[in-house]
Design a protein around this motif. Structure first.
Motif, PDB file in Angstrom:
ATOM      1  N   GLY A  38      -4.759  -4.566  14.835  1.00 20.98           N
ATOM      2  CA  GLY A  38      -5.232  -5.460  13.722  1.00 20.98           C
ATOM      3  C   GLY A  38      -4.527  -6.854  13.670  1.00 20.98           C
ATOM      4  O   GLY A  38      -3.553  -6.871  14.453  1.00 20.98           O
ATOM      5  N   ILE A  39      -4.752  -7.526  12.850  1.00 21.94           N
ATOM      6  CA  ILE A  39      -4.075  -8.853  12.740  1.00 21.94           C
ATOM      7  C   ILE A  39      -2.801  -8.602  12.442  1.00 21.94           C
ATOM      8  O   ILE A  39      -1.772  -9.043  12.733  1.00 21.94           O
ATOM      9  CB  ILE A  39      -4.915  -9.952  12.016  1.00 21.94           C
ATOM     10  N   ASN A  40      -2.817  -8.159  10.921  1.00 15.83           N
ATOM     11  CA  ASN A  40      -1.466  -7.950  10.246  1.00 15.83           C
ATOM     12  C   ASN A  40      -2.037  -7.045   9.030  1.00 15.83           C
ATOM     13  O   ASN A  40      -3.144  -7.231   8.584  1.00 15.83           O
ATOM     14  CB  ASN A  40      -0.610  -9.194   9.895  1.00 15.83           C
ATOM     15  N   PRO A  41      -1.074  -6.224   8.428  1.00 19.46           N
ATOM     16  CA  PRO A  41      -1.488  -5.423   7.292  1.00 19.46           C
ATOM     17  C   PRO A  41      -1.408  -6.394   6.031  1.00 19.46           C
ATOM     18  O   PRO A  41      -0.827  -7.269   5.842  1.00 19.46           O
ATOM     19  CB  PRO A  41      -0.538  -4.502   7.056  1.00 19.46           C
ATOM     20  N   GLY A  42      -2.707  -6.084   5.028  1.00 23.81           N
ATOM     21  CA  GLY A  42      -2.616  -6.844   3.795  1.00 23.81           C
ATOM     22  C   GLY A  42      -1.801  -6.303   2.830  1.00 23.81           C
ATOM     23  O   GLY A  42      -1.039  -5.058   3.254  1.00 23.81           O
ATOM     24  N   LEU A  43      -1.544  -6.639   1.665  1.00 22.09           N
ATOM     25  CA  LEU A  43      -0.808  -6.294   0.650  1.00 22.09           C
ATOM     26  C   LEU A  43      -1.141  -4.923   0.095  1.00 22.09           C
ATOM     27  O   LEU A  43      -0.238  -3.901   0.254  1.00 22.09           O
ATOM     28  CB  LEU A  43      -0.582  -7.051  -0.598  1.00 22.09           C
ATOM     29  N   TRP A  44      -2.470  -4.593   0.053  1.00 20.61           N
ATOM     30  CA  TRP A  44      -2.937  -3.333  -0.268  1.00 20.61           C
ATOM     31  C   TRP A  44      -2.414  -2.290   0.571  1.00 20.61           C
ATOM     32  O   TRP A  44      -1.823  -1.229   0.329  1.00 20.61           O
ATOM     33  CB  TRP A  44      -4.370  -3.360  -0.193  1.00 20.61           C
ATOM     34  N   SER A  45      -2.620  -2.412   1.910  1.00 16.79           N
ATOM     35  CA  SER A  45      -2.084  -1.593   3.031  1.00 16.79           C
ATOM     36  C   SER A  45      -0.424  -1.454   2.870  1.00 16.79           C
ATOM     37  O   SER A  45      -0.210  -0.110   3.072  1.00 16.79           O
ATOM     38  CB  SER A  45      -2.549  -2.191   4.286  1.00 16.79           C
ATOM     39  N   GLY A  46       0.116  -2.564   2.608  1.00 18.64           N
ATOM     40  CA  GLY A  46       1.658  -2.376   2.548  1.00 18.64           C
ATOM     41  C   GLY A  46       2.022  -1.702   1.365  1.00 18.64           C
ATOM     42  O   GLY A  46       2.884  -0.688   1.508  1.00 18.64           O
ATOM     43  N   ALA A  47       1.243  -1.565   0.153  1.00 14.63           N
ATOM     44  CA  ALA A  47       1.732  -0.952  -0.971  1.00 14.63           C
ATOM     45  C   ALA A  47       1.226   0.329  -0.886  1.00 14.63           C
ATOM     46  O   ALA A  47       2.032   1.432  -1.404  1.00 14.63           O
ATOM     47  CB  ALA A  47       0.654  -1.331  -2.122  1.00 14.63           C
ATOM     48  N   VAL A  48       0.222   0.818  -0.016  1.00 12.88           N
ATOM     49  CA  VAL A  48       0.219   2.419   0.327  1.00 12.88           C
ATOM     50  C   VAL A  48       0.578   2.915   1.486  1.00 12.88           C
ATOM     51  O   VAL A  48       0.655   4.016   1.811  1.00 12.88           O
ATOM     52  CB  VAL A  48      -1.635   2.770   0.030  1.00 12.88           C
ATOM     53  N   GLY A  49       1.116   1.967   2.392  1.00 13.95           N
ATOM     54  CA  GLY A  49       1.539   2.490   3.613  1.00 13.95           C
ATOM     55  C   GLY A  49       0.682   2.923   4.689  1.00 13.95           C
ATOM     56  O   GLY A  49       1.114   3.785   5.348  1.00 13.95           O
ATOM     57  N   ARG A  50      -0.535   2.425   4.733  1.00 18.41           N
ATOM     58  CA  ARG A  50      -1.632   3.059   5.422  1.00 18.41           C
ATOM     59  C   ARG A  50      -2.371   1.861   6.005  1.00 18.41           C
ATOM     60  O   ARG A  50      -2.538   0.627   5.261  1.00 18.41           O
ATOM     61  CB  ARG A  50      -2.439   3.831   4.828  1.00 18.41           C
ATOM     62  N   HIS A  51      -2.633   1.783   7.196  1.00 21.50           N
ATOM     63  CA  HIS A  51      -3.558   0.778   7.887  1.00 21.50           C
ATOM     64  C   HIS A  51      -4.976   0.651   7.373  1.00 21.50           C
ATOM     65  O   HIS A  51      -5.444   1.479   7.099  1.00 21.50           O
ATOM     66  CB  HIS A  51      -3.421   1.038   9.438  1.00 21.50           C
ATOM     67  N   PHE A  52      -5.443  -0.793   7.352  1.00 26.45           N
ATOM     68  CA  PHE A  52      -6.862  -0.996   7.023  1.00 26.45           C
ATOM     69  C   PHE A  52      -7.257  -0.012   5.603  1.00 26.45           C
ATOM     70  O   PHE A  52      -8.166   0.079   5.584  1.00 26.45           O
ATOM     71  CB  PHE A  52      -7.835  -0.624   8.055  1.00 26.45           C
ATOM     72  N   ALA A  53      -6.245  -0.321   4.628  1.00 27.40           N
ATOM     73  CA  ALA A  53      -6.307   0.534   3.606  1.00 27.40           C
ATOM     74  C   ALA A  53      -7.389  -0.002   2.415  1.00 27.40           C
ATOM     75  O   ALA A  53      -7.629   0.662   1.360  1.00 27.40           O
ATOM     76  CB  ALA A  53      -4.854   0.896   2.959  1.00 27.40           C
ATOM     77  N   ARG A  54      -7.420  -1.481   2.247  1.00 31.45           N
ATOM     78  CA  ARG A  54      -7.945  -1.763   1.117  1.00 31.45           C
ATOM     79  C   ARG A  54      -9.368  -1.363   1.241  1.00 31.45           C
ATOM     80  O   ARG A  54     -10.137  -1.406   1.985  1.00 31.45           O
ATOM     81  CB  ARG A  54      -7.902  -3.508   1.306  1.00 31.45           C
ATOM     82  N   PRO A  55      -9.774  -1.128  -0.126  1.00 30.72           N
ATOM     83  CA  PRO A  55     -11.311  -0.830  -0.353  1.00 30.72           C
ATOM     84  C   PRO A  55     -12.252  -1.970   0.044  1.00 30.72           C
ATOM     85  O   PRO A  55     -11.939  -3.111  -0.400  1.00 30.72           O
ATOM     86  CB  PRO A  55     -11.359  -0.644  -1.786  1.00 30.72           C
ATOM     87  N   GLY A  56     -13.284  -1.719   0.927  1.00 28.53           N
ATOM     88  CA  GLY A  56     -13.916  -2.868   1.296  1.00 28.53           C
ATOM     89  C   GLY A  56     -13.749  -3.380   2.737  1.00 28.53           C
ATOM     90  O   GLY A  56     -14.586  -4.048   3.334  1.00 28.53           O
ATOM     91  N   ASN A  57     -12.519  -2.951   3.374  1.00 29.17           N
ATOM     92  CA  ASN A  57     -12.318  -2.855   4.840  1.00 29.17           C
ATOM     93  C   ASN A  57     -13.425  -2.160   5.453  1.00 29.17           C
ATOM     94  O   ASN A  57     -13.393  -0.830   5.185  1.00 29.17           O
ATOM     95  CB  ASN A  57     -10.857  -2.771   5.095  1.00 29.17           C
TER      96      ASN A  57
END
Length: 190
Positions: A38-57
């Motif tokens: 990936g490019i880099n993790p988003g804040l949602w992914s960082g908050a949950v500690g999982r890749h591509f985690a934001r709803p809508g990804n």
């Protein structure tokens, strides 16, 4: 540093802000069929500690619709990718709210680090998920979606569209079709 699960089903604004600059560990092992980068993790992914985690990804739905996974996995099940010969890394490890917060130097350094990972773990393919990030990181301004002539270490390279829900240029169907086109080549290449 990684983050623990948020206090509720969705990270709070404070938890999202606290996730800024965190790093999510790679899902990686030697000899993978494909390392998705990936490019880099988003804040949602960082908050949950999982890749591509934001709803809508659309990464997880595209992975399944293309045939890479036998069922629709969720970010919480990301480690199951290893049993399928798949993994996840990022060009830039730190979490941000948006990819445009990253610098060209960070992308280029990420390319160098990715080359080290490729030399160590030796995936057959590296799939960069984001054409603009690939162009910047590897100095290929004219690169197009699809297979690339260059290799990263000994790994072949394919560039996929960014699965972010913000990438309106690619519908969910078109995204899954491009992932499937890559899967067919990667499987035939074994």
């Amino acid at each position: 540093m990684t983050k623990t699960k948020p206090s509720g089903p969705r990270p709070t604004p404070a938890e999202l802000e606290a996730a800024r600059g965190l790093v999510i560990p790679d899902v990686i092992a030697p000899g993978l069929r494909v390392l998705f980068c990936g490019i880099n993790p988003g804040l949602w992914s960082g908050a949950v500690g999982r890749h591509f985690a934001r709803p809508g990804n659309r990464f997880w739905p595209a992975l399944h619709a293309s045939g890479f996974t036998p069922e629709l996995l969720t970010p919480a099940r990301q480690d199951e990718l290893l049993t399928l010969g798949l993994g996840i890394s990022n060009l830039v490890a730190r979490t941000t709210a948006r990819a445009d917060e990253l610098t060209a130097d960070e992308y280029r350094e990420g390319a160098r680090i990715l080359a080290e990972k490729a030399a160590e773990y030796r995936p057959a393919w590296i799939a960069i998920v984001g054409i603009t990030a690939y162009r910047t990181a590897f100095g290929r301004p004219a690169a197009k979606i699809g297979p690339q002539d260059e290799r990263i270490a000994d790994s072949r390279v394919w560039v996929l569209p960014n699965p972010s829900g913000l990438n309106a240029h690619w519908s969910a169907t078109a995204l899954a079709e491009e992932f499937a086109r890559f899967r067919e080549v990667a499987e035939a290449d074994q």
